[in-house]
Motif scaffolding. Sequence first.
Motif, PDB file in Angstrom:
ATOM      1  N   ARG A 161      -9.883   1.660  -2.536  1.00 45.02           N
ATOM      2  CA  ARG A 161      -8.496   2.157  -1.888  1.00 45.02           C
ATOM      3  C   ARG A 161      -7.653   1.146  -1.146  1.00 45.02           C
ATOM      4  NH1 ARG A 161      -5.735   5.968  -3.478  1.00 45.02           N
ATOM      5  NH2 ARG A 161      -7.491   7.529  -3.497  1.00 45.02           N
TER       6      ARG A 161
ATOM      7  N   ARG B 279      -4.189  -0.260  -2.064  1.00 45.07           N
ATOM      8  CA  ARG B 279      -3.124  -0.168  -0.634  1.00 45.07           C
ATOM      9  C   ARG B 279      -2.516  -1.569  -0.748  1.00 45.07           C
ATOM     10  NH1 ARG B 279      -6.001   1.181   2.712  1.00 45.07           N
ATOM     11  NH2 ARG B 279      -5.772   3.349   2.636  1.00 45.07           N
TER      12      ARG B 279
ATOM     13  N   TYR C 184       3.974   6.517   4.680  1.00 48.14           N
ATOM     14  CA  TYR C 184       2.583   6.295   3.866  1.00 48.14           C
ATOM     15  C   TYR C 184       1.906   7.630   3.971  1.00 48.14           C
ATOM     16  CZ  TYR C 184      -2.021   4.927   2.108  1.00 48.14           C
ATOM     17  OH  TYR C 184      -2.943   5.088   1.353  1.00 48.14           O
TER      18      TYR C 184
ATOM     19  N   MET D 240      -1.695   8.986   2.339  1.00 48.52           N
ATOM     20  CA  MET D 240      -2.919   8.849   1.513  1.00 48.52           C
ATOM     21  C   MET D 240      -3.059   9.737   0.551  1.00 48.52           C
ATOM     22  SD  MET D 240      -6.692   8.065   2.667  1.00 48.52           S
ATOM     23  CE  MET D 240      -6.396   6.387   3.218  1.00 48.52           C
TER      24      MET D 240
ATOM     25  N   ASP E 283      -2.438   3.944  -5.413  1.00 48.00           N
ATOM     26  CA  ASP E 283      -1.857   3.969  -3.951  1.00 48.00           C
ATOM     27  C   ASP E 283      -0.416   3.801  -3.869  1.00 48.00           C
ATOM     28  OD1 ASP E 283      -1.839   4.857  -1.654  1.00 48.00           O
ATOM     29  OD2 ASP E 283      -3.607   3.628  -0.737  1.00 48.00           O
TER      30      ASP E 283
END
Length: 231
Positions: free
Chosen positions: A155, A159, A189, A191, A222
């Motif tokens: 992740r 990102r 942002y 998630m 992402d």
Amino acid sequence: MKRVPTVIAALLTSALSFGAMANNVDFPHLSTSGYGEVVATPDMAEFTVRVVETTMTAEQAKQSVDKVVSDFLDELTDQDVSKDNITSSNLYLSPQYHYPKEGKPELVGYRASRTVNVTVDDLTKLNQYLDIALNAGINQVDNISLKVKDSAKYREQARMAAIKDANSKADSLAKGFGHKLGSVWQIDYNMPSSQPVLMRSMAMDAKMESNTYQDSTIVIRDRVDVIYKLD
């Protein structure tokens, strides 16, 4: 003195709130959306199976379903599957009726069901556990999800790729419109609520080799929305 025109570049954005925020900024700026993805090889899995039985009485339906689940859980325990990796639902029981064209509905039996969710730490054992479910009397597979154990690492990589993508787009657009890219003014942002995973379903009477799953890949994505000042 001529005012510097405001440049707004909305790139593949679906976040209406971010677009509205950008439109309300009263100084020269540029907004971009950065996207990143990482391809990972799954090393674990999670599957959900269900047993469904319909019998003449509620007690028969309950006993039949409970026995199948109990046998399945016992077999998993014998295979050293941790109890922390197993969750089972309570019994769901409902009467079943026949509805004739005329007259009242007729009770024809009771339908009982229970589900079991299993986390598989060793992907090579996935089909083995599915075979155990079949042999125990489980008659339905609801879901098979392939996953990675260190999802946070992937992740983070996705990102950082999204941030790099946003910066690259912003720099290119600013130069293309004859401006210099200034500092970041706003970062938006959120998630993703769930990790995108490769999904597989499998009929209970089908035989598949474990490497069918091991050869699969997972794409983790992402996104970041950024507003930059323009000099």
